[in-house]
Design an enzyme around this catalytic site. Sequence first.
Site, PDB file in Angstrom:
ATOM      1  N   ASP A 265       0.835  -1.213   0.000  1.00  0.00           N
ATOM      2  CA  ASP A 265       0.000   0.000   0.000  1.00  0.00           C
ATOM      3  C   ASP A 265       0.862   1.252   0.000  1.00  0.00           C
ATOM      4  OD1 ASP A 265      -1.253  -2.355   1.417  1.00  0.00           O
ATOM      5  OD2 ASP A 265      -3.025  -1.156   1.046  1.00  0.00           O
TER       6      ASP A 265
ATOM      7  N   ASP B  65      -1.518  -2.749  -4.036  1.00  0.00           N
ATOM      8  CA  ASP B  65      -1.810  -1.310  -3.974  1.00  0.00           C
ATOM      9  C   ASP B  65      -0.516  -0.529  -4.177  1.00  0.00           C
ATOM     10  OD1 ASP B  65      -4.458  -1.792  -3.702  1.00  0.00           O
ATOM     11  OD2 ASP B  65      -4.659  -1.007  -1.674  1.00  0.00           O
TER      12      ASP B  65
ATOM     13  N   TYR C 255      -1.733   4.136  -6.176  1.00  0.00           N
ATOM     14  CA  TYR C 255      -2.947   4.884  -5.798  1.00  0.00           C
ATOM     15  C   TYR C 255      -3.338   5.902  -6.872  1.00  0.00           C
ATOM     16  CZ  TYR C 255      -3.189   2.525  -1.372  1.00  0.00           C
ATOM     17  OH  TYR C 255      -3.309   1.549  -0.421  1.00  0.00           O
TER      18      TYR C 255
ATOM     19  N   ASN D 233      -6.648  -3.850  -4.612  1.00  0.00           N
ATOM     20  CA  ASN D 233      -7.894  -3.274  -5.134  1.00  0.00           C
ATOM     21  C   ASN D 233      -7.646  -1.980  -5.911  1.00  0.00           C
ATOM     22  OD1 ASN D 233      -7.300  -2.579  -2.312  1.00  0.00           O
ATOM     23  ND2 ASN D 233      -8.989  -1.125  -2.536  1.00  0.00           N
TER      24      ASN D 233
ATOM     25  N   HIS E 214      -3.206  -9.536  -1.311  1.00  0.00           N
ATOM     26  CA  HIS E 214      -3.476  -8.173  -0.840  1.00  0.00           C
ATOM     27  C   HIS E 214      -4.357  -8.130   0.409  1.00  0.00           C
ATOM     28  CE1 HIS E 214      -3.662  -3.906  -0.886  1.00  0.00           C
ATOM     29  NE2 HIS E 214      -4.968  -3.897  -1.003  1.00  0.00           N
TER      30      HIS E 214
ATOM     31  N   HIS F 161     -11.619  -2.419   6.743  1.00  0.00           N
ATOM     32  CA  HIS F 161     -11.646  -3.614   5.877  1.00  0.00           C
ATOM     33  C   HIS F 161     -11.831  -4.915   6.657  1.00  0.00           C
ATOM     34  CE1 HIS F 161     -10.475  -1.016   2.626  1.00  0.00           C
ATOM     35  NE2 HIS F 161      -9.319  -0.725   3.168  1.00  0.00           N
TER      36      HIS F 161
ATOM     37  N   HIS G 140      -3.451  -3.957   2.468  1.00  0.00           N
ATOM     38  CA  HIS G 140      -4.832  -3.465   2.431  1.00  0.00           C
ATOM     39  C   HIS G 140      -5.208  -2.638   3.661  1.00  0.00           C
ATOM     40  CE1 HIS G 140      -8.657  -3.178   0.555  1.00  0.00           C
ATOM     41  NE2 HIS G 140      -9.304  -4.029   1.316  1.00  0.00           N
ATOM     42  N   VAL G 141      -4.981  -3.154   4.853  1.00  0.00           N
ATOM     43  CA  VAL G 141      -5.255  -2.402   6.078  1.00  0.00           C
ATOM     44  C   VAL G 141      -4.006  -1.583   6.396  1.00  0.00           C
ATOM     45  CG1 VAL G 141      -5.728  -2.582   8.537  1.00  0.00           C
ATOM     46  CG2 VAL G 141      -6.856  -4.133   6.921  1.00  0.00           C
TER      47      VAL G 141
HETATM   48 FE   LIG Z   1      -6.146  -2.113  -0.609  1.00  0.00          FE
END
Ligand SMILES: [Fe+2]
Length: 479
Positions: free
Chosen positions: A168, A195, A198, A233, A318, A328, A355-356
């Site tokens: 991320d 990720d 962005y 995502n 992810h 999430h 993700h988190v």
């Molecule tokens: Fe994510």
Amino acid sequence: MAPGVQFTLFQLLLTLFLILDLVKKGGAGITSTFTRSQWQSFDIPLDNKVFAIPTGYNAPQQVRITQGDYDGKAVIISWVTADEPGPSKVQYGTSEKKYDLSADGKVTNYTFYNYKSGYIHHCLVDGLEYETKYYYKIGLSASSREFWFQTPPKIDPDSPFTFGIIGDLGQTYNSLSTLEHYMQSGGQTVLFVGDLSYADRYQYNDVGIRWDSWGRFTERSTAYQPWIWSAGNHEIEYMPDVGEVIPFKSYLHRYSTPYLASRSNNPLWYAIRRASAHIIVLSSYSPHVKYTPQWQWLRDELKRVDRKKTPWLIVVMHVPIYNSNQAHFMEGESIRVVFERWFVHYRVDFIFAGHVHAYERSYRISNIRYNVSSGDRYPVPDRSAPVYVTVGDGGNQEGLAGRFWDPQPEYSAFREASYGHSTLEIKNRTHSFLHWHRNDDGQRVPADSVVFLNRHWASNLRRRKLKKNHLKARGEINF
Ligand SMILES: [Fe+2]
């Protein structure tokens, strides 16, 4: 230093880590109250020098490498040229400025709304020797650029290797801090847990522009060591409002993976073997229920894992399966229901996720007894289960996920909402160190450090046999 002295030091360190680990395991998990956010969460302006375009007409930019085969004797080198395609050629060799070998790749490009990408080159360089430093050159004459990388040791159960784990990341000042801290860590290859840029937080042509800036931003590391990619995502970019409906379009054009080498039919899921590790990359946002291609591929790939050659079995995806952050929460449940049984059966060592936007490490637990009739629904301690590690704290513009569920669930060993990265230092077939470094610490003071015993070689019987064989073969003790 004499090998004996080195060995004693290593034993001493190990004992200290084990004591610390026991102390930690004595009680419930730890929720660190330390919350560190060094900078505000906005993207670095495009005119900042971290995004600088290399000088010279059509100079290669956004240079990156990833493993190019199953066993670490190949790399895929990728880069972008802005003005015209130019050659997709890589010149390389084992001495600086002496490039006696070359390989030809392919060029591609794509559009996203009205944005037209540069010319994206992907070149497979194979037939490399293990544990060798290679120098490479791309581009023409005055615009050419030179880099280097080191190949991994051969596939061997006792090959030591250090992976970095970053997730991320984005392109803020916090992202830059994470990247700079990682580059001082001694990590040899990054497992990137999804990720990337962005860029999908932008609109219209800025999406493509922020993919380009991220490629230039990360080049300081990606040009010199492989980053093993998995999609998150933010790579989906399903944007029907601007007529963009092909999932992962930018990501798949820009980031190559060696998926064919592991018999996958899709670059979003694949496996590699590197030193003493077998790495399985999964796609959280691709079909994974029973009978889907990803499900079938994983079933077959897990059968191909040979713990006698690659003792460390690592899964990268992810979305986290066990995480106690309110952000999430339980989004990994559909994957857990399908794959957790296999992860336990095959005694996976680690599952790394992102993700988190916080760090969290679990104890070894499983919840595979539950079914809709049994009602046996709580995770239980399980020595065959993986450790779940969430490293979604790279520093992107969405900020930290600071709200954890309270009280801390029994499965959660350590959690903290600060930016940072992890390293996994594999020492031999039985022992590895997992560190998590928050960004404001020096490298000698990791915020979370744990010794892990390999899930395959950790059984008493196997360890006794191993010790006996090593004593016999080398006249020394080797765990
Ligand atoms: Fe994510």
